[in-house]
Motif scaffolding. Structure first.
Motif, short mmCIF file in Angstrom:
data_model
loop_
_atom_site.label_atom_id
_atom_site.label_comp_id
_atom_site.label_asym_id
_atom_site.label_seq_id
_atom_site.Cartn_x
_atom_site.Cartn_y
_atom_site.Cartn_z
N PRO A 82 13.93 12.69 -12.20
CA PRO A 82 14.32 12.58 -13.61
C PRO A 82 15.77 12.94 -13.92
CG PRO A 82 12.96 14.53 -13.26
CD PRO A 82 12.95 13.76 -11.97
N ARG A 83 16.48 13.56 -12.98
CA ARG A 83 17.88 13.88 -13.25
C ARG A 83 18.83 12.74 -12.90
NH1 ARG A 83 18.25 20.17 -11.08
NH2 ARG A 83 17.23 21.12 -12.88
N ALA A 84 18.36 11.82 -12.07
CA ALA A 84 19.23 10.74 -11.60
C ALA A 84 19.83 9.89 -12.73
CB ALA A 84 18.46 9.85 -10.62
N PRO A 85 19.06 9.53 -13.77
CA PRO A 85 19.65 8.67 -14.80
C PRO A 85 20.89 9.26 -15.47
CG PRO A 85 17.27 8.76 -15.05
CD PRO A 85 17.64 9.79 -14.03
N PHE A 86 20.98 10.58 -15.51
CA PHE A 86 22.08 11.19 -16.24
C PHE A 86 23.40 11.13 -15.48
CE2 PHE A 86 18.16 12.99 -17.86
CZ PHE A 86 18.29 12.66 -19.20
N LEU A 87 23.34 10.89 -14.17
CA LEU A 87 24.57 10.62 -13.42
C LEU A 87 25.16 9.27 -13.85
CD1 LEU A 87 23.47 11.80 -9.86
CD2 LEU A 87 24.87 13.04 -11.53
N LEU A 99 6.60 12.83 -18.53
CA LEU A 99 6.90 13.65 -17.36
C LEU A 99 7.53 14.99 -17.70
CD1 LEU A 99 8.44 10.91 -15.02
CD2 LEU A 99 6.05 11.62 -15.19
N LEU A 100 7.96 15.19 -18.94
CA LEU A 100 8.70 16.40 -19.29
C LEU A 100 7.77 17.61 -19.34
CD1 LEU A 100 10.99 15.02 -22.15
CD2 LEU A 100 11.67 15.58 -19.80
N PRO A 101 7.99 18.61 -18.49
CA PRO A 101 7.13 19.80 -18.53
C PRO A 101 7.17 20.50 -19.88
CG PRO A 101 8.45 19.77 -16.53
CD PRO A 101 8.99 18.68 -17.40
N ALA A 102 8.32 20.47 -20.55
CA ALA A 102 8.43 21.16 -21.84
C ALA A 102 7.59 20.49 -22.92
CB ALA A 102 9.90 21.19 -22.27
N VAL A 147 15.98 18.93 -17.94
CA VAL A 147 14.91 17.95 -18.00
C VAL A 147 13.68 18.35 -17.19
CG1 VAL A 147 15.69 16.56 -16.02
CG2 VAL A 147 14.51 15.45 -17.94
N GLU A 148 13.85 19.22 -16.21
CA GLU A 148 12.70 19.65 -15.40
C GLU A 148 12.21 21.05 -15.76
OE1 GLU A 148 14.21 19.13 -11.42
OE2 GLU A 148 13.30 17.14 -11.25
N LEU A 149 12.77 21.65 -16.81
CA LEU A 149 12.32 22.97 -17.24
C LEU A 149 11.08 22.85 -18.13
CD1 LEU A 149 15.64 24.83 -18.14
CD2 LEU A 149 14.30 24.99 -16.04
#
Length: 411
Positions: free
Chosen positions: A170-175, A37-40, A97-99
């Motif tokens: 994709p940012r939720a796990p890092f919380l 899923l990572l755009p990079a 993560v979404e960049l």
């Protein structure tokens, strides 16, 4: 061993190190289901391989410095310093993560490198803390449980990350990771006390002639390579077979669970049969798993990934016995330097395997990459079996200084 007042007790040391390693590997494994899923990354095996290798490169650079530092000041301060790297890695991952594009890849690699630097402190100082607070006869089982904790972290990281990503993004796990790091920080600060050490800045070259050092380095690198080879390429392969983040996380979680179960059993088998034979069994299982993982059927690929998880622990478990023997052939025992050597060998496998996997898969496809790796594992099995008859089980090396003066007891 009876701890003196104010000292780190063996049970507390083991619990804190197990938690620290589990949190570190939770963060490490969290990236696996996110790779497709990572755009990079953009579906590129080469970019995925470079992202995973960044962790190992930072670990390789920082580990020798940490080893010498631990031998000078003890494990507490380096363990606490590792928290800074974990915090930096978590913030960077959540922010980038979404960049996409080159900038996104560079920032993700920077986050992975920050985690690698933190792991250098956690692993080296943590394993030393267990060594200096436990008698030799207890050290092997405790280190085996520590290795199992790593497996549990790798189990839950992909699994929980996949589910949270499907539900909240994709940012939720890092919380969640931030909360785990906070618990880890409290445990390290409260329960790790200063450990009396004799300054012993032993250079790595002083261990070059130690007992079975070549076998230790080789097995450590092989075990790390077996674990790291699938991570950049098989999530992309499984995504191509129709699996989403939750399913990919479940697959790698199952592999980690199987490895966590196998680790303590492999430790017991090492004592009875010797490190060479146990490691040979591991490379044989790795050859089978790698051969299956790259096929075009999801069920066979999943089975292959799980077998690889078992294989890496079979290869790595004997090294945790060998490393204590190596450290204690020097007086006073050079635990920091010995575990730094272990981490360097581990990092070598962890760094090269993703780069090779990503490059070969990018050029020739995942099936070719996995079959070549399977052939290499099979050849290694033959080599290990041929030399295993000359390697005695870990309990047959005779006495060494630690049996007369256990770690932490200074005559």
């Amino acid at each position: 061993m009876t701890a003196s007042p104010g000292a780190t007790r063996p049970g507390a040391a083991a619990a804190v190190v197990i938690l620290a390693l589990a949190v570190d590997m939770f963060l490490y494994g969290s990236l696996v289901p996110l790779v497709p899923l990572l755009p990079a990354v953009g579906g590129s095996p080469g970019a995925a391989g470079a992202l995973f290798a960044a962790y190992a490169i930072a670990l390789l650079v920082v580990t020798p410095l940490i080893g010498r530092w631990v031998d000078r000041v003890g494990p507490r301060t380096p363990m606490l310093s590792g928290l800074l790297g974990l915090a930096a890695a978590t913030v960077l991952f959540a922010a980038t993560v979404e960049l996409g594009g080159f900038t996104g890849l560079v920032l993700l690699m920077a986050a992975r490198a920050a985690q690698g630097a933190a792991a250098a402190a956690t692993w080296t100082a943590g394993l030393v803390l267990i060594a200096v607070t436990h008698r030799p006869e207890r050290r092997g089982p405790v280190l085996g449980f520590a290795l199992s904790a790593c497996g549990i972290g790798v189990l839950l990281g992909p699994l929980v990350t996949g589910v949270l990503t499907d539900m909240f993004g994709p940012r939720a796990p890092f919380l969640l990771i931030a909360a785990l790091i906070a618990v880890d920080a409290v445990a390290r600060i409260v329960f790790i006390k200063p450990v009396p050490v004799r300054p012993n800045p032993t250079p790595l070259r002083a261990l070059a002639g130690g007992p079975q050092v070549g076998l230790l380095i080789g097995l450590t690198a092989l075990g790390a390579a077996a674990a790291a080879f699938p991570e950049p390429v098989l999530p992309l392969h499984l995504a191509g077979l129709g699996l989403g983040p939750s399913a990919i996380g479940l697959v790698f979680g199952a592999a980690a669970l199987a490895g966590a179960i196998a680790a303590p059993l492999a430790g017991l088998a090492t004592t009875r049969f010797g490190p060479g034979r146990v490691a040979a069994a591991g490379t044989l299982v790795a050859a089978i798993g790698l051969g299956l993982s790259g096929v075009g059927l999801a069920g066979w690929s999943v089975a292959g990934v799980v077998l690889i998880g078992v294989a890496s622990q079979l290869v790595l478990a004997p090294t945790l016995v060998l490393i204590g023997v190596l450290a204690e052939h020097i007086r006073p025992p050079a635990y920091g330097t010995a575990y730094a050597l272990y981490n360097l060998a581990y990092t070598g496998g962890l760094m090269l395997a993703p780069l090779v996997a990503g490059t070969v898969a990018g050029l020739a496809g995942v099936p070719v990459a996995t079959m070549l790796a399977a052939a290499g594992a099979a050849i290694t099995t033959v080599v290990l079996l041929r030399r295993a008859h000359g390697v005695r089980p870990a309990g047959e090396h005779g006495s060494h200084p630690a049996e007369e003066h256990p770690p932490g007891a200074h005559p």
